[in-house]
Design an enzyme around this catalytic site. Structure first.
Site, short mmCIF file in Angstrom:
data_model
loop_
_atom_site.label_atom_id
_atom_site.label_comp_id
_atom_site.label_asym_id
_atom_site.label_seq_id
_atom_site.Cartn_x
_atom_site.Cartn_y
_atom_site.Cartn_z
N LYS A 22 57.92 83.34 69.34
CA LYS A 22 57.97 81.98 68.98
C LYS A 22 58.90 81.56 68.03
O LYS A 22 59.89 80.66 68.33
CB LYS A 22 56.58 81.48 68.63
N ASN A 23 59.23 82.42 67.01
CA ASN A 23 60.21 82.15 65.81
C ASN A 23 61.60 82.29 66.48
O ASN A 23 62.62 81.73 65.83
CB ASN A 23 59.97 82.75 64.40
N CYS A 124 53.55 71.66 53.46
CA CYS A 124 52.91 71.95 54.32
C CYS A 124 51.79 72.94 53.73
O CYS A 124 52.11 73.17 52.32
CB CYS A 124 53.31 72.95 55.58
N ARG A 129 58.27 73.63 50.89
CA ARG A 129 59.35 73.94 52.08
C ARG A 129 60.42 72.53 52.10
O ARG A 129 60.27 71.94 52.98
CB ARG A 129 58.52 73.93 53.31
N ASP A 315 55.24 86.66 56.86
CA ASP A 315 54.30 86.10 58.04
C ASP A 315 53.19 87.36 58.36
O ASP A 315 52.44 87.16 59.47
CB ASP A 315 55.26 85.95 59.36
N ARG A 407 49.12 77.45 67.83
CA ARG A 407 50.51 77.08 67.40
C ARG A 407 51.37 78.46 68.01
O ARG A 407 52.42 78.30 68.36
CB ARG A 407 50.76 76.53 66.18
#
Ligand code: UD1
Length: 429
Positions: A22-23, A124, A129, A315, A407
């Site tokens: 995804k990233n 968030c 951020r 992560d 997500r």
């Protein structure tokens, strides 16, 4: 809202095919804004963030064509993105607040059409951020950026110019944003202290395939010589290293044996090193790895600090913490990237974990056992740490607010169930 129900305590055995990252896919998709020709991406993961970004890109005038499943593999499909004409340069709050990567359109829009109005992503759950590194870097390249009513209103009527930019913090997003902008800038841009995450390397490879001139791939000094135009390209998204690491932890925490395919061990060396230190066996294979733990052999405590790549990834911090909750010792886990990334702690504690947080460090003492309970997902990686803990806990764990998981994890229940997990989703309102 959907919830996930797990009846834990079963070792996982089987094979899991890892999806595209995804990233990596998100910035690769944004790169289509740099050319009027078609960019085709293969091995695209099927997760909610990708759909959100397609919606944003379409709003800028991009034509998107999805090609269903890619070859024989169940993981991945391909997409053709064509930004023949940019019809709108605004990235609205409604989209960017849901997914910070949406703000990455700032640099490419400025570089291609000389203006952009992009919502500030706002804070968030894991921290404030900020966007200062993106803004300062683009200003150094000649853009004028004002913050108005929660938006970055940017223009560069005479185009962007090459510049020497040194980041004072290693930022994946700022490196990607400025890298893309620099490809169409006039002259040479040097990015110092650039992030070295494999997703950046993936982006460099796509940009090079689109005709960009970039040196220093894989290092913290990227030198980009701008070109007046880039062209279309075809590219396959790299495997998801965080998904890989997450399922490696699932095999470890349940005391099972799982083969991870369609991935690469070299992407998660720091994670493998920590797992081996904890007593987990990782065998590298041609297209991934086999992760196993004898259920009778203990998980050993480890001390880990998150760091930019090639260090231990932030992560993967929550997943490691889940593993350490059932270790036979004590572990110290320190989060250095984000200031508030321990929201999973109170939820893990509901399952019986023994964790004390002191500032940026968490002391985890292995509990004899975890016992299932209802818990709440708070962000993407925190949610998956609750899934891991639920797989190890006795009884039933119900994880609420699983839209966070959707997500970033493709067919999570299906992949785990195929290895013997008792896991199902209940559709909510
Ligand atoms: C990306 C990843 C995210 C991962 C993170 C760190 C994507 C879509 N997301 O997020 O999963 O957790 O990298 O590996 O790829 N910072 C500033 N100013 C800025 C930008 C960042 O101070 O302008 C700070 C952040 O607050 C944070 C640190 O830099 O403390 C790293 O953030 P960054 O690497 O930018 O994260 P993202 O690119 O948003």
């Amino acid at each position: 809202m959907d919830s996930i129900r797990i009846r834990g305590g079963k070792p996982l055995y089987g094979k899991i095919e890892i999806s595209g990252a995804k990233n990596a896919a998100l910035p690769l998709m944004v790169a289509c804004l740099l050319t009027d020709e078609t960019v085709t991406l293969r091995n695209l993961p099927h997760v909610a963030d990708i759909t959100t970004l397609i919606n944003l890109l379409c709003q800028h005038g991009v034509k998107a064509h999805m090609n269903g499943h890619d070859g024989g593999s169940s993981a991945g499909r391909s997409i053709c993105l064509t930004a023949e004409e940019i019809t709108n340069t605004e990235a609205p709050y409604d989209i960017v607040r849901k997914m910070r990567a949406g703000a990455l359109v700032l640099g490419p829009l400025l570089a291609r059409v000389g203006k952009a109005k992009v919502s500030l992503p706002g804070g968030c759950a894991i921290g404030t951020r900020p966007m200062n590194l993106h803004v300062d870097g683009l200003e150094a390249m000649g853009a004028k950026i004002d913050i108005e009513a929660g938006y970055m209103v940017a223009e560069a009527p005479n185009g962007l110019k090459g510049a020497e930019i040194r980041f004072d913090t290693v930022s994946v997003g700022a490196t990607e944003d400025l890298l893309m902008a620099a490809c169409l800038a006039d002259g040479v841009t040097v990015l110092e202290n650039a992030a070295r995450e494999p997703e950046i390397t993936d982006l460099v490879l796509l940009l090079q395939a689109m005709g960009a001139d970039i040196e220093g791939i894989g290092t913290d000094r990227l030198v980009v010589t701008g070109k007046p135009k880039l062209h279309g390209a075809e590219y396959s998204v790299m495997p998801d290293r965080i998904e890989t690491g997450t399922y490696a932890m699932a095999a470890a925490i349940t005391g099972g044996k799982v083969e991870l395919t369609n991935t690469r061990a070299d992407l998660i060396e720091a994670v493998i090193e920590v797992m081996e230190e904890a007593g987990i066996t990782v065998e590298r294979t041609e297209n991934g790895m086999i992760v196993s733990r004898d259920p009778n052999s203990p998980i050993l405590g480890v001390d880990v600090q998150t760091q930019p790549y090639p260090g231990y990834p932030t992560d993967m911090q929550a997943q490691l913490m889940a593993l350490m909750t059932v270790s036979s010792g004590a572990s110290m886990i320190t989060e250095t990237i984000f200031e508030n990334r321990f929201m999973h702690v109170p939820e893990l504690s509901r399952l019986g974990a023994n964790i004390n947080v002191h500032g940026r460090s968490a002391m985890v003492r292995g509990a004899k056992e975890l016992v299932g309970a209802p818990v709440m997902a708070t962000d993407l990686r925190a949610s998956v740490s609750l899934v891991l803990a639920g797989l190890a806990a006795s009884g039933e764990t119900v994880i609420n607010r699983v839209y966070h998981l959707d997500r970033g994890y493709e067919r999570l229940e299906e992949k785990l169930a195929a290895c013997g997990a008792d896991i199902s989703r209940a559709q909510g309102d």
